[in-house]
Design a protein around this motif. Structure first.
Motif, PDB file in Angstrom:
ATOM      1  N   TYR A  33      33.460  33.667  54.977  1.00 42.93           N
ATOM      2  CA  TYR A  33      32.149  33.200  54.506  1.00 42.93           C
ATOM      3  C   TYR A  33      31.668  32.049  55.377  1.00 42.93           C
ATOM      4  N   VAL A  34      30.374  31.757  55.292  1.00 41.26           N
ATOM      5  CA  VAL A  34      29.773  30.684  56.069  1.00 41.26           C
ATOM      6  C   VAL A  34      29.581  29.482  55.154  1.00 41.26           C
ATOM      7  N   GLU A  35      30.282  28.385  55.487  1.00 40.39           N
ATOM      8  CA  GLU A  35      30.123  27.151  54.711  1.00 40.39           C
ATOM      9  C   GLU A  35      28.695  26.648  54.883  1.00 40.39           C
ATOM     10  N   GLY A  36      28.104  26.207  53.794  1.00 38.72           N
ATOM     11  CA  GLY A  36      26.731  25.722  53.826  1.00 38.72           C
ATOM     12  C   GLY A  36      25.706  26.788  53.489  1.00 38.72           C
ATOM     13  N   ASP A  37      26.083  28.051  53.561  1.00 36.84           N
ATOM     14  CA  ASP A  37      25.181  29.145  53.178  1.00 36.84           C
ATOM     15  C   ASP A  37      25.316  29.344  51.672  1.00 36.84           C
ATOM     16  N   PRO A  38      24.257  29.092  50.892  1.00 36.30           N
ATOM     17  CA  PRO A  38      24.365  29.152  49.428  1.00 36.30           C
ATOM     18  C   PRO A  38      24.868  30.494  48.891  1.00 36.30           C
ATOM     19  N   ASP A  39      24.396  31.602  49.459  1.00 38.14           N
ATOM     20  CA  ASP A  39      24.838  32.913  48.987  1.00 38.14           C
ATOM     21  C   ASP A  39      26.323  33.136  49.287  1.00 38.14           C
ATOM     22  N   ASP A  40      26.724  32.771  50.499  1.00 39.14           N
ATOM     23  CA  ASP A  40      28.131  32.918  50.871  1.00 39.14           C
ATOM     24  C   ASP A  40      29.026  32.021  50.016  1.00 39.14           C
ATOM     25  N   GLU A  41      28.601  30.796  49.820  1.00 38.22           N
ATOM     26  CA  GLU A  41      29.425  29.870  49.031  1.00 38.22           C
ATOM     27  C   GLU A  41      29.524  30.312  47.575  1.00 38.22           C
ATOM     28  N   LYS A  42      28.439  30.867  47.035  1.00 36.11           N
ATOM     29  CA  LYS A  42      28.476  31.373  45.661  1.00 36.11           C
ATOM     30  C   LYS A  42      29.444  32.552  45.551  1.00 36.11           C
ATOM     31  N   LEU A  43      29.353  33.481  46.503  1.00 36.00           N
ATOM     32  CA  LEU A  43      30.257  34.629  46.514  1.00 36.00           C
ATOM     33  C   LEU A  43      31.710  34.170  46.648  1.00 36.00           C
ATOM     34  N   HIS A  44      31.941  33.208  47.542  1.00 37.97           N
ATOM     35  CA  HIS A  44      33.298  32.700  47.718  1.00 37.97           C
ATOM     36  C   HIS A  44      33.809  32.039  46.439  1.00 37.97           C
ATOM     37  N   GLU A  45      32.996  31.232  45.817  1.00 29.56           N
ATOM     38  CA  GLU A  45      33.415  30.539  44.587  1.00 29.56           C
ATOM     39  C   GLU A  45      33.780  31.547  43.495  1.00 29.56           C
ATOM     40  N   GLU A  46      32.977  32.605  43.353  1.00 27.69           N
ATOM     41  CA  GLU A  46      33.265  33.617  42.335  1.00 27.69           C
ATOM     42  C   GLU A  46      34.597  34.310  42.600  1.00 27.69           C
ATOM     43  N   ARG A  47      34.802  34.764  43.827  1.00 28.90           N
ATOM     44  CA  ARG A  47      36.044  35.473  44.152  1.00 28.90           C
ATOM     45  C   ARG A  47      37.248  34.528  44.095  1.00 28.90           C
ATOM     46  N   HIS A  48      37.091  33.343  44.651  1.00 25.86           N
ATOM     47  CA  HIS A  48      38.191  32.371  44.697  1.00 25.86           C
ATOM     48  C   HIS A  48      38.633  31.971  43.283  1.00 25.86           C
ATOM     49  N   SER A  49      37.673  31.700  42.412  1.00 30.10           N
ATOM     50  CA  SER A  49      38.020  31.274  41.049  1.00 30.10           C
ATOM     51  C   SER A  49      38.712  32.390  40.270  1.00 30.10           C
ATOM     52  N   LYS A  50      38.331  33.642  40.526  1.00 34.74           N
ATOM     53  CA  LYS A  50      38.991  34.773  39.850  1.00 34.74           C
ATOM     54  C   LYS A  50      40.464  34.868  40.248  1.00 34.74           C
ATOM     55  N   LEU A  51      40.782  34.558  41.505  1.00 34.80           N
ATOM     56  CA  LEU A  51      42.168  34.600  41.961  1.00 34.80           C
ATOM     57  C   LEU A  51      42.935  33.332  41.586  1.00 34.80           C
ATOM     58  N   LEU A  52      42.242  32.225  41.492  1.00 34.32           N
ATOM     59  CA  LEU A  52      42.906  30.961  41.161  1.00 34.32           C
ATOM     60  C   LEU A  52      43.289  30.890  39.682  1.00 34.32           C
ATOM     61  N   GLU A  53      42.505  31.522  38.815  1.00 36.82           N
ATOM     62  CA  GLU A  53      42.760  31.448  37.371  1.00 36.82           C
ATOM     63  C   GLU A  53      44.154  31.947  36.980  1.00 36.82           C
ATOM     64  N   PRO A  54      44.642  33.072  37.499  1.00 39.11           N
ATOM     65  CA  PRO A  54      46.004  33.476  37.144  1.00 39.11           C
ATOM     66  C   PRO A  54      47.084  32.512  37.662  1.00 39.11           C
ATOM     67  N   ILE A  55      46.787  31.841  38.765  1.00 39.81           N
ATOM     68  CA  ILE A  55      47.758  30.916  39.358  1.00 39.81           C
ATOM     69  C   ILE A  55      47.800  29.606  38.582  1.00 39.81           C
ATOM     70  N   GLN A  56      46.652  29.182  38.066  1.00 44.02           N
ATOM     71  CA  GLN A  56      46.532  27.965  37.267  1.00 44.02           C
ATOM     72  C   GLN A  56      45.921  28.330  35.912  1.00 44.02           C
ATOM     73  N   PRO A  57      46.669  29.051  35.075  1.00 55.11           N
ATOM     74  CA  PRO A  57      46.080  29.584  33.837  1.00 55.11           C
ATOM     75  C   PRO A  57      45.728  28.499  32.817  1.00 55.11           C
ATOM     76  N   LYS A  58      44.681  28.791  32.065  1.00 57.85           N
ATOM     77  CA  LYS A  58      44.251  27.931  30.962  1.00 57.85           C
ATOM     78  C   LYS A  58      44.429  28.712  29.662  1.00 57.85           C
ATOM     79  N   PRO A  59      44.497  28.022  28.527  1.00 61.55           N
ATOM     80  CA  PRO A  59      44.632  28.743  27.251  1.00 61.55           C
ATOM     81  C   PRO A  59      43.508  29.771  27.057  1.00 61.55           C
TER      82      PRO A  59
END
Length: 197
Positions: free
Chosen positions: A12-38
Motif C-alpha cells: 500500500y501507499v502510505e499517505g494515500d487515504p484509500d490505501d491506508e483505509k484498506l490496509h487498516e481494515e486488513r491489518h486489524s482483522k489479522l491482528l485481532e486473533p493475535i491480540q484477542p479481546k473479550p
C-alpha cells in the motif's frame, strides 16, 4: 512510495487515504486473533449453548468468521498459499472447527478437523493455531481428550512444527502424523503479540 506490511502482506501507499483505509481494515482483522479481546458474542453464545465451541457448516457466520481469521493467521505464520477454512459452510460441509477461549471469553485459538478421505471414517486434525501468549500453557492438552472423545485417535496433518512434534511425542504419541516433515513458522506471530512487544 509503496510499503509492504509484514503482517497482512498488503502492498500500500502510505499517505494515500484509500490505501491506508484498506490496509487498516486488513491489518486489524489479522491482528485481532493475535491480540484477542473479550467476545460478548461468544459469552452470549456459550450461555445458551455450552457446546458451541464446536463450529460446523450450520454454525452462525460470526463464529465461522472467527475460525477463518485464525486460519488466515496460521496461513500467514507458516507461509501457506490459502487459509484452510471457509466462512461459507457449504464450500466445506464436512469440516469441523473448534474455538479455544479463556475465562474472559477471548477467542485465543482455533483448529479444524476433516475426514481423511471420502472413503474413510478416519478423521485428521488439519491445523491448529493458538495466539502466542497462550502457547505452551496446556490449552491444547486440556482439550485433547474432548477431541479424542469425538474423533477417536485422529490423524495429524503434516507438515508440523518442532513444537507440535514435541507436544505429540511427549503427550500423545499414539497419533499418526501424515507427512511428518517439520515446517517452522516463516513469520512468527510473537512479533505482533502484546506479549512480544
Amino acid at each position: 512510495m509503496a510499503t509492504k506490511c509484514d503482517l497482512c502482506g498488503l502492498l500500500y501507499v502510505e499517505g494515500d487515504p484509500d490505501d491506508e483505509k484498506l490496509h487498516e481494515e486488513r491489518h486489524s482483522k489479522l491482528l485481532e486473533p493475535i491480540q484477542p479481546k473479550p467476545s460478548l458474542e461468544l459469552k452470549a453464545h456459550l450461555g445458551t449453548d455450552p457446546g458451541a465451541v464446536w463450529v460446523d457448516c450450520s454454525s452462525p457466520t460470526w463464529l465461522r468468521e472467527e475460525v477463518y481469521w485464525r486460519a488466515k493467521v496460521f496461513q500467514r505464520e507458516f507461509g501457506y498459499d490459502m487459509p484452510q477454512w471457509e466462512i461459507e459452510g457449504y464450500h466445506d460441509p464436512s469440516a469441523v472447527g473448534f474455538v479455544f477461549h479463556d475465562p474472559e471469553f477471548r477467542i485465543v485459538g482455533a483448529c479444524c478437523f476433516r475426514p481423511n478421505s471420502t472413503q474413510s471414517k478416519e478423521v485428521r486434525l488439519d491445523w491448529i493455531w493458538l495466539c502466542p501468549e497462550v502457547r505452551r500453557y496446556g490449552l491444547a492438552s486440556s482439550q485433547w481428550e474432548k477431541f479424542r472423545s469425538r474423533f477417536g485417535v485422529f490423524l495429524i496433518e503434516g507438515p508440523i512444527s518442532k513444537a507440535m512434534s514435541n507436544f505429540l511425542s511427549r503427550r500423545f504419541p499414539d497419533h499418526k502424523v501424515l507427512n511428518p516433515n517439520l515446517h517452522e513458522p516463516e513469520l512468527p506471530m510473537e512479533r505482533f503479540s502484546s506479549a512480544g512487544t
